[in-house]
Design an enzyme around this catalytic site. Sequence first.
Site, PDB file in Angstrom:
ATOM      1  CE1 TYR A  74      -9.139   0.004  21.913  1.00 22.10           C
ATOM      2  CE2 TYR A  74     -11.227   1.063  21.940  1.00 22.10           C
ATOM      3  CZ  TYR A  74     -10.379   0.104  21.250  1.00 22.10           C
ATOM      4  OH  TYR A  74     -11.055  -0.886  20.597  1.00 22.10           O
ATOM      5  CG  PHE A 126      -6.547   0.752  -7.536  1.00 25.01           C
ATOM      6  CD1 PHE A 126      -5.519   1.078  -8.169  1.00 25.01           C
ATOM      7  CD2 PHE A 126      -6.657   0.144  -6.317  1.00 25.01           C
ATOM      8  CE1 PHE A 126      -4.347   0.722  -7.549  1.00 25.01           C
ATOM      9  CE2 PHE A 126      -5.389   0.163  -5.740  1.00 25.01           C
ATOM     10  CZ  PHE A 126      -4.252   0.577  -6.186  1.00 25.01           C
ATOM     11  CB  THR A 127      -5.497  -4.088  -7.644  1.00 18.25           C
ATOM     12  OG1 THR A 127      -4.952  -3.269  -6.752  1.00 18.25           O
ATOM     13  CG2 THR A 127      -4.801  -4.125  -9.041  1.00 18.25           C
ATOM     14  CG  ASP A 217      -9.580   5.526  -5.060  1.00 19.16           C
ATOM     15  OD1 ASP A 217      -9.016   6.507  -4.297  1.00 19.16           O
ATOM     16  OD2 ASP A 217      -9.310   4.592  -5.173  1.00 19.16           O
ATOM     17  NE  ARG A 384      -0.360  -2.744 -10.948  1.00 18.19           N
ATOM     18  CZ  ARG A 384      -0.918  -2.758  -9.663  1.00 18.19           C
ATOM     19  NH1 ARG A 384      -1.180  -1.443  -9.084  1.00 18.19           N
ATOM     20  NH2 ARG A 384      -0.694  -3.960  -9.070  1.00 18.19           N
ATOM     21  CG  PHE A 451      -0.829  -7.743  -8.295  1.00 22.96           C
ATOM     22  CD1 PHE A 451      -1.975  -8.018  -8.394  1.00 22.96           C
ATOM     23  CD2 PHE A 451      -0.191  -6.826  -7.645  1.00 22.96           C
ATOM     24  CE1 PHE A 451      -2.878  -6.931  -7.617  1.00 22.96           C
ATOM     25  CE2 PHE A 451      -0.557  -5.860  -6.932  1.00 22.96           C
ATOM     26  CZ  PHE A 451      -2.163  -5.973  -6.600  1.00 22.96           C
TER      27      PHE A 451
HETATM   28  C1  LIG Z   1      -3.040   2.819  -3.080  1.00 19.78           C
HETATM   29  C2  LIG Z   1      -4.693   2.978  -3.842  1.00 19.78           C
HETATM   30  C3  LIG Z   1      -5.779   2.493  -3.024  1.00 19.78           C
HETATM   31  C4  LIG Z   1      -5.571   1.486  -1.867  1.00 19.78           C
HETATM   32  O1  LIG Z   1      -5.073   1.989  -0.923  1.00 19.78           O
HETATM   33  P1  LIG Z   1      -4.227   1.134   0.257  1.00 19.78           P
HETATM   34  O2  LIG Z   1      -3.798   2.203   1.243  1.00 19.78           O
HETATM   35  O3  LIG Z   1      -2.926   0.585  -0.608  1.00 19.78           O
HETATM   36  O4  LIG Z   1      -4.786   0.308   0.879  1.00 19.78           O
HETATM   37  C5  LIG Z   1      -6.991   2.752  -3.651  1.00 19.78           C
HETATM   38  N1  LIG Z   1      -6.989   3.517  -4.671  1.00 19.78           N
HETATM   39  C6  LIG Z   1      -5.986   3.813  -5.415  1.00 19.78           C
HETATM   40  C7  LIG Z   1      -6.263   4.805  -6.536  1.00 19.78           C
HETATM   41  C8  LIG Z   1      -4.617   3.697  -4.954  1.00 19.78           C
HETATM   42  O5  LIG Z   1      -3.693   4.308  -5.542  1.00 19.78           O
END
Ligand SMILES: *Cc1c(COP(=O)(O)O)cnc(C)c1O
Length: 485
Positions: A74, A126-127, A217, A384, A451
């Site tokens: 754990y 990004f979404t 990111d 997209r 989406f």
């Molecule tokens: C896929 C992605 C995310 C989110 O990551 P998940 O693992 O799907 O939660 C964030 N930023 C970018 C650029 C991505 O391609």
Amino acid sequence: MQKRRSWAEPYKIKMVEHLRMTTPEDRERAIAEAGYNTFLLRSDDVYIDLLTDSGTNAMSDRQWAGLLLGDEAYAGSRNYFHLEDVVRRRYGYRHLIPTHQGRGAEHLLSQLCISPGDSVPGNMYFTTTKHHQELAGGRFVDVIIDEAHDPTSEHPFKGNVDLVKMQRLIDEVGPERIPYLSLETNVNMAGGQPCSLENIRAACALCHEHSIPVFLDATRAVENAYFIREREPGYETASVADILREICSHADGCTMSAKKDALVNIGGFLAVNDDTLAERARNLCVVYEGLHTYGGLAGRDLEAMAIGIEESVEYDHIRARVGQVHYLGRRLMDAGVPIVRPIGGHGVFVDAARFLPHLPREQFPAQALTAALYAESGVRSMERGAVSVGRDRETGENVYPALELVRLTLPRRVYTQAHLDVTAESIVDLHADPERVVGLEMTYEPAHLRFFQARFRPVVGSVVLRRRRQGAPATEPAAAGSTIP
Ligand SMILES: *Cc1c(COP(=O)(O)O)cnc(C)c1O
């Protein structure tokens, strides 16, 4: 004579996974049942799955062997310490907080840093990133260069931050209302387009001048590093690993979805240099993800991620990965299919608005094209465009973005060149007679990230893809034939 290929795969196949072959009738039924949303298809009904490169990677024999080394304690699993060491060496950040996937890290960072009313600049949204910023009370502000919104621009670094837009935001709201710059590498929604190191350096310097931190990111930072090596003067002989380290060195930390670059099926992390932020993130991690040494993952997942990160920075790997994407892109381009240029790092983005000029934007041309392509050949792709962008938070109106795209995303190390040929041939067939594709209207709209679960129906008739007219061109019957997707 074809040029000698430069990107052949640095691996061979040891195990295969069988695919079910379907008929056009099977597929028309399946896509109708899925509400014309490829996210709602069953994977068993899909022949070539280009929905996403997220978590769909083929792991190596070394990674599979690593699973057996999982320490499922754990607390304090040995795999956590292995991963911490690899992240420190490859990304260069001191503190590692593992999360179940990328959005887990985005959630922690957004909750810890964003206050209601803040503005959060980013080089295109990004979404999930934008969604977590908004849930924390922030407002996303796009500071990417204008070229990123132009699918025909050949700019080699379309992911770049527009420093004038960034400066304007600082002047407008004041640096204290900007919790951080969210700097995405190899910008997904722009078509997998890189940032130059020169721009990363300058954007980070501008922010740091005003005491604004920068969080990457870093989901596709390795692909970005590869493009820098290919395109940016001075980096022709640098290793991808060294370029990755330099990218990260300018920022204060990163969120990461390991389901992409890092060659695993699940996982992610937040990595930062600041001791206090790391402590607060570890504390919040316990609430949402799990103890800070496993973050919602099994020990074996952490091990596979550590090994995957090491494999991801190998030059032959990343060259073959991007090489496959470019092979598919060039086949489409050569046949006159409108795609986003230059071809990106993780997928080929078809310009659906130009592909289907007979469909108004209100009929979601990109969504319709994904459904039609599936019906044609069993290839699954992703919208997209307007469906992904969603509604304006203030007016509640649909937003119609400049880019209305269909993304064909290549899982890493999964498909062969013949699979790519079948994909290209079926798209070229559709392009020869685009009026076969019928527009869609939305019949169900979920409240969050619509989406994923939205449902549609054809605006006329009962199919999204009309039968081919008598005598209409088909490049090759096999590509759209009765039994072969
Ligand atoms: C896929 C992605 C995310 C989110 O990551 P998940 O693992 O799907 O939660 C964030 N930023 C970018 C650029 C991505 O391609």
